[in-house]
Motif scaffolding. Structure first.
Motif, PDB file in Angstrom:
ATOM      1  N   THR A  20     -12.286   4.883   8.448  1.00 20.41           N
ATOM      2  CA  THR A  20     -12.095   5.159   7.029  1.00 20.41           C
ATOM      3  C   THR A  20     -11.825   6.625   6.746  1.00 20.41           C
ATOM      4  O   THR A  20     -11.203   6.969   5.744  1.00 20.41           O
ATOM      5  CB  THR A  20     -13.326   4.730   6.211  1.00 20.41           C
ATOM      6  OG1 THR A  20     -14.484   5.383   6.739  1.00 20.41           O
ATOM      7  CG2 THR A  20     -13.512   3.242   6.249  1.00 20.41           C
ATOM      8  N   ASN A  21     -12.282   7.511   7.616  1.00 19.34           N
ATOM      9  CA  ASN A  21     -12.109   8.933   7.332  1.00 19.34           C
ATOM     10  C   ASN A  21     -10.686   9.412   7.554  1.00 19.34           C
ATOM     11  O   ASN A  21     -10.400  10.603   7.378  1.00 19.34           O
ATOM     12  CB  ASN A  21     -13.080   9.775   8.190  1.00 19.34           C
ATOM     13  CG  ASN A  21     -12.871   9.556   9.681  1.00 19.34           C
ATOM     14  OD1 ASN A  21     -11.938   8.876  10.098  1.00 19.34           O
ATOM     15  ND2 ASN A  21     -13.761  10.128  10.471  1.00 19.34           N
ATOM     16  N   GLN A  22      -9.797   8.519   7.918  1.00 17.14           N
ATOM     17  CA  GLN A  22      -8.409   8.899   8.088  1.00 17.14           C
ATOM     18  C   GLN A  22      -7.655   8.918   6.771  1.00 17.14           C
ATOM     19  O   GLN A  22      -6.510   9.370   6.701  1.00 17.14           O
ATOM     20  CB  GLN A  22      -7.700   7.914   9.051  1.00 17.14           C
ATOM     21  CG  GLN A  22      -8.274   7.929  10.460  1.00 17.14           C
ATOM     22  CD  GLN A  22      -8.016   9.229  11.169  1.00 17.14           C
ATOM     23  OE1 GLN A  22      -6.922   9.793  11.096  1.00 17.14           O
ATOM     24  NE2 GLN A  22      -9.024   9.734  11.877  1.00 17.14           N
ATOM     25  N   PHE A  23      -8.266   8.411   5.673  1.00 18.74           N
ATOM     26  CA  PHE A  23      -7.539   8.257   4.409  1.00 18.74           C
ATOM     27  C   PHE A  23      -8.159   9.091   3.307  1.00 18.74           C
ATOM     28  O   PHE A  23      -9.331   9.388   3.332  1.00 18.74           O
ATOM     29  CB  PHE A  23      -7.506   6.775   4.009  1.00 18.74           C
ATOM     30  CG  PHE A  23      -6.990   5.910   5.108  1.00 18.74           C
ATOM     31  CD1 PHE A  23      -5.640   5.916   5.444  1.00 18.74           C
ATOM     32  CD2 PHE A  23      -7.846   5.142   5.874  1.00 18.74           C
ATOM     33  CE1 PHE A  23      -5.166   5.144   6.486  1.00 18.74           C
ATOM     34  CE2 PHE A  23      -7.371   4.369   6.918  1.00 18.74           C
ATOM     35  CZ  PHE A  23      -6.029   4.373   7.225  1.00 18.74           C
ATOM     36  N   LEU A  71       0.811  -1.221   0.000  1.00 19.47           N
ATOM     37  CA  LEU A  71       0.000   0.000   0.000  1.00 19.47           C
ATOM     38  C   LEU A  71       0.843   1.269   0.000  1.00 19.47           C
ATOM     39  O   LEU A  71       0.293   2.381   0.030  1.00 19.47           O
ATOM     40  CB  LEU A  71      -0.926   0.010   1.226  1.00 19.47           C
ATOM     41  CG  LEU A  71      -1.957  -1.117   1.304  1.00 19.47           C
ATOM     42  CD1 LEU A  71      -2.756  -1.009   2.605  1.00 19.47           C
ATOM     43  CD2 LEU A  71      -2.896  -1.104   0.105  1.00 19.47           C
ATOM     44  N   ALA A  72       2.160   1.119  -0.062  1.00 14.83           N
ATOM     45  CA  ALA A  72       3.052   2.278  -0.026  1.00 14.83           C
ATOM     46  C   ALA A  72       2.788   3.298  -1.135  1.00 14.83           C
ATOM     47  O   ALA A  72       2.968   4.500  -0.914  1.00 14.83           O
ATOM     48  CB  ALA A  72       4.507   1.819  -0.068  1.00 14.83           C
ATOM     49  N   GLU A 113      -8.053  -2.594  -3.443  1.00 15.66           N
ATOM     50  CA  GLU A 113      -8.944  -3.076  -2.389  1.00 15.66           C
ATOM     51  C   GLU A 113      -9.208  -1.978  -1.362  1.00 15.66           C
ATOM     52  O   GLU A 113     -10.330  -1.820  -0.891  1.00 15.66           O
ATOM     53  CB  GLU A 113      -8.319  -4.301  -1.716  1.00 15.66           C
ATOM     54  CG  GLU A 113      -8.243  -5.515  -2.632  1.00 15.66           C
ATOM     55  CD  GLU A 113      -7.334  -6.595  -2.112  1.00 15.66           C
ATOM     56  OE1 GLU A 113      -7.494  -7.747  -2.548  1.00 15.66           O
ATOM     57  OE2 GLU A 113      -6.447  -6.297  -1.282  1.00 15.66           O
ATOM     58  N   LEU A 114      -8.177  -1.220  -1.036  1.00 10.96           N
ATOM     59  CA  LEU A 114      -8.350  -0.110  -0.115  1.00 10.96           C
ATOM     60  C   LEU A 114      -9.305   0.924  -0.694  1.00 10.96           C
ATOM     61  O   LEU A 114     -10.222   1.396  -0.012  1.00 10.96           O
ATOM     62  CB  LEU A 114      -6.998   0.541   0.194  1.00 10.96           C
ATOM     63  CG  LEU A 114      -7.033   1.776   1.092  1.00 10.96           C
ATOM     64  CD1 LEU A 114      -7.510   1.413   2.494  1.00 10.96           C
ATOM     65  CD2 LEU A 114      -5.643   2.421   1.157  1.00 10.96           C
ATOM     66  N   ALA A 115      -9.122   1.251  -1.974  1.00 13.04           N
ATOM     67  CA  ALA A 115      -9.984   2.243  -2.620  1.00 13.04           C
ATOM     68  C   ALA A 115     -11.417   1.758  -2.689  1.00 13.04           C
ATOM     69  O   ALA A 115     -12.364   2.518  -2.432  1.00 13.04           O
ATOM     70  CB  ALA A 115      -9.456   2.556  -4.016  1.00 13.04           C
ATOM     71  N   GLY A 116     -11.612   0.490  -3.035  1.00 15.29           N
ATOM     72  CA  GLY A 116     -12.954  -0.051  -3.122  1.00 15.29           C
ATOM     73  C   GLY A 116     -13.666  -0.044  -1.786  1.00 15.29           C
ATOM     74  O   GLY A 116     -14.858   0.261  -1.704  1.00 15.29           O
ATOM     75  N   TRP A 117     -12.936  -0.365  -0.738  1.00 11.93           N
ATOM     76  CA  TRP A 117     -13.519  -0.372   0.609  1.00 11.93           C
ATOM     77  C   TRP A 117     -13.872   1.047   1.039  1.00 11.93           C
ATOM     78  O   TRP A 117     -14.964   1.297   1.553  1.00 11.93           O
ATOM     79  CB  TRP A 117     -12.510  -0.991   1.564  1.00 11.93           C
ATOM     80  CG  TRP A 117     -12.859  -0.888   3.016  1.00 11.93           C
ATOM     81  CD1 TRP A 117     -13.915  -1.453   3.649  1.00 11.93           C
ATOM     82  CD2 TRP A 117     -12.118  -0.194   4.010  1.00 11.93           C
ATOM     83  NE1 TRP A 117     -13.874  -1.153   4.992  1.00 11.93           N
ATOM     84  CE2 TRP A 117     -12.779  -0.391   5.233  1.00 11.93           C
ATOM     85  CE3 TRP A 117     -10.935   0.549   3.986  1.00 11.93           C
ATOM     86  CZ2 TRP A 117     -12.322   0.153   6.429  1.00 11.93           C
ATOM     87  CZ3 TRP A 117     -10.469   1.087   5.170  1.00 11.93           C
ATOM     88  CH2 TRP A 117     -11.164   0.893   6.375  1.00 11.93           C
ATOM     89  N   TYR A 118     -12.967   1.971   0.798  1.00  4.97           N
ATOM     90  CA  TYR A 118     -13.216   3.352   1.194  1.00  4.97           C
ATOM     91  C   TYR A 118     -14.377   3.956   0.394  1.00  4.97           C
ATOM     92  O   TYR A 118     -15.261   4.615   0.955  1.00  4.97           O
ATOM     93  CB  TYR A 118     -11.956   4.187   1.003  1.00  4.97           C
ATOM     94  CG  TYR A 118     -12.134   5.639   1.377  1.00  4.97           C
ATOM     95  CD1 TYR A 118     -12.296   6.008   2.712  1.00  4.97           C
ATOM     96  CD2 TYR A 118     -12.151   6.633   0.411  1.00  4.97           C
ATOM     97  CE1 TYR A 118     -12.466   7.337   3.065  1.00  4.97           C
ATOM     98  CE2 TYR A 118     -12.332   7.961   0.752  1.00  4.97           C
ATOM     99  CZ  TYR A 118     -12.482   8.306   2.092  1.00  4.97           C
ATOM    100  OH  TYR A 118     -12.663   9.620   2.430  1.00  4.97           O
ATOM    101  N   ASN A 119     -14.397   3.688  -0.900  1.00  6.16           N
ATOM    102  CA  ASN A 119     -15.430   4.285  -1.745  1.00  6.16           C
ATOM    103  C   ASN A 119     -16.810   3.683  -1.519  1.00  6.16           C
ATOM    104  O   ASN A 119     -17.824   4.266  -1.911  1.00  6.16           O
ATOM    105  CB  ASN A 119     -15.044   4.148  -3.218  1.00  6.16           C
ATOM    106  CG  ASN A 119     -13.844   4.999  -3.575  1.00  6.16           C
ATOM    107  OD1 ASN A 119     -13.577   6.022  -2.937  1.00  6.16           O
ATOM    108  ND2 ASN A 119     -13.095   4.576  -4.592  1.00  6.16           N
ATOM    109  N   ALA A 120     -16.846   2.513  -0.892  1.00  5.03           N
ATOM    110  CA  ALA A 120     -18.134   1.865  -0.644  1.00  5.03           C
ATOM    111  C   ALA A 120     -18.951   2.593   0.412  1.00  5.03           C
ATOM    112  O   ALA A 120     -20.149   2.366   0.541  1.00  5.03           O
ATOM    113  CB  ALA A 120     -17.926   0.414  -0.228  1.00  5.03           C
TER     114      ALA A 120
END
Length: 202
Positions: free
Chosen positions: A199-202, A19-20, A185-192
């Motif tokens: 989640t609001n930390q990213f 995720l870097a 996967e991170l983007a999909g989870w956040y955008n869901a």
């Protein structure tokens, strides 16, 4: 049932390096700690804090009251083997290995891993069906189970059940299958949407 849950996790500096490109080190460590806390809390709610262990060199941000089982430092498979052997010595009837990177895991998911028929191995694959997000092993029947975490681990763990001539149950649950390894996967989870308070930390 006397059941132990082990949650394997690397030291903070080595977690989620894929995720870097999208998260700096502080953000990665925050995400890792938040996911670990969710998994640990769910496991404790079902198995109890005295039967829930962090398997690795660090408790991350969970604090010293959390039970920790030291990683021998030579990879996940030897660490899992050490946990299995400790559970055998402790007279445990079922051993659960549960991934630390499951941001949506619930207590019902953990209960599903524990409430397995006697003498039966259960495996919970990731969304791709290739990786292993959780294993549930009956003891002492699976005392010689060989761990194969890595590429194609789910198929390899199924083969282990066959080698030991033990019944196998595949657990497919959406929140147990969803992990975060890659930026997509991170983007999909956040955008869901607001799946979690962090989640609001990213």
């Amino acid at each position: 049932m006397n059941c132990w849950v082990f949650i394997p996790i690397k030291s903070p500096a080595y977690c989620k390096t894929r995720l870097a490109p999208v998260l700096d080190e502080a953000e990665r460590q925050y995400l890792v700690a938040a996911m670990l806390e969710r998994v640990y809390t769910a496991a404790c709610a079902v198995a109890g804090p005295d039967r829930t262990f962090i398997l690795g060199p660090s408790r991350h941000a969970l604090g010293n009251k959390v039970r920790q089982f030291g990683d021998p430092g030579v990879g996940l498979n030897p660490a899992a083997t050490s946990a299995r052997d400790a559970a055998l010595q402790g007279g445990v009837e079922r051993l659960i290995l549960l991934s630390a990177d499951l941001p949506r895991v619930t207590t019902d998911d953990v209960a599903a891993l524990i409430n397995i028929p006697a003498r039966t191995i259960a495996v919970a694959p990731d969304e791709s069906g290739q990786g292993t997000n959780a294993l549930s092993l009956p003891l002492p029947q699976a005392s010689d189970f060989r761990f194969h975490y890595g590429l194609g681990s789910c198929a390899a763990h199924r083969e282990e059940a066959a080698r030991l001539a033990l019944p196998l149950l595949t657990i497919v649950r959406p929140d147990l299958a969803f992990d975060i390894d890659e930026p997509a996967e991170l983007a999909g989870w956040y955008n869901a949407g607001p799946n979690s308070s962090f989640t609001n930390q990213f």
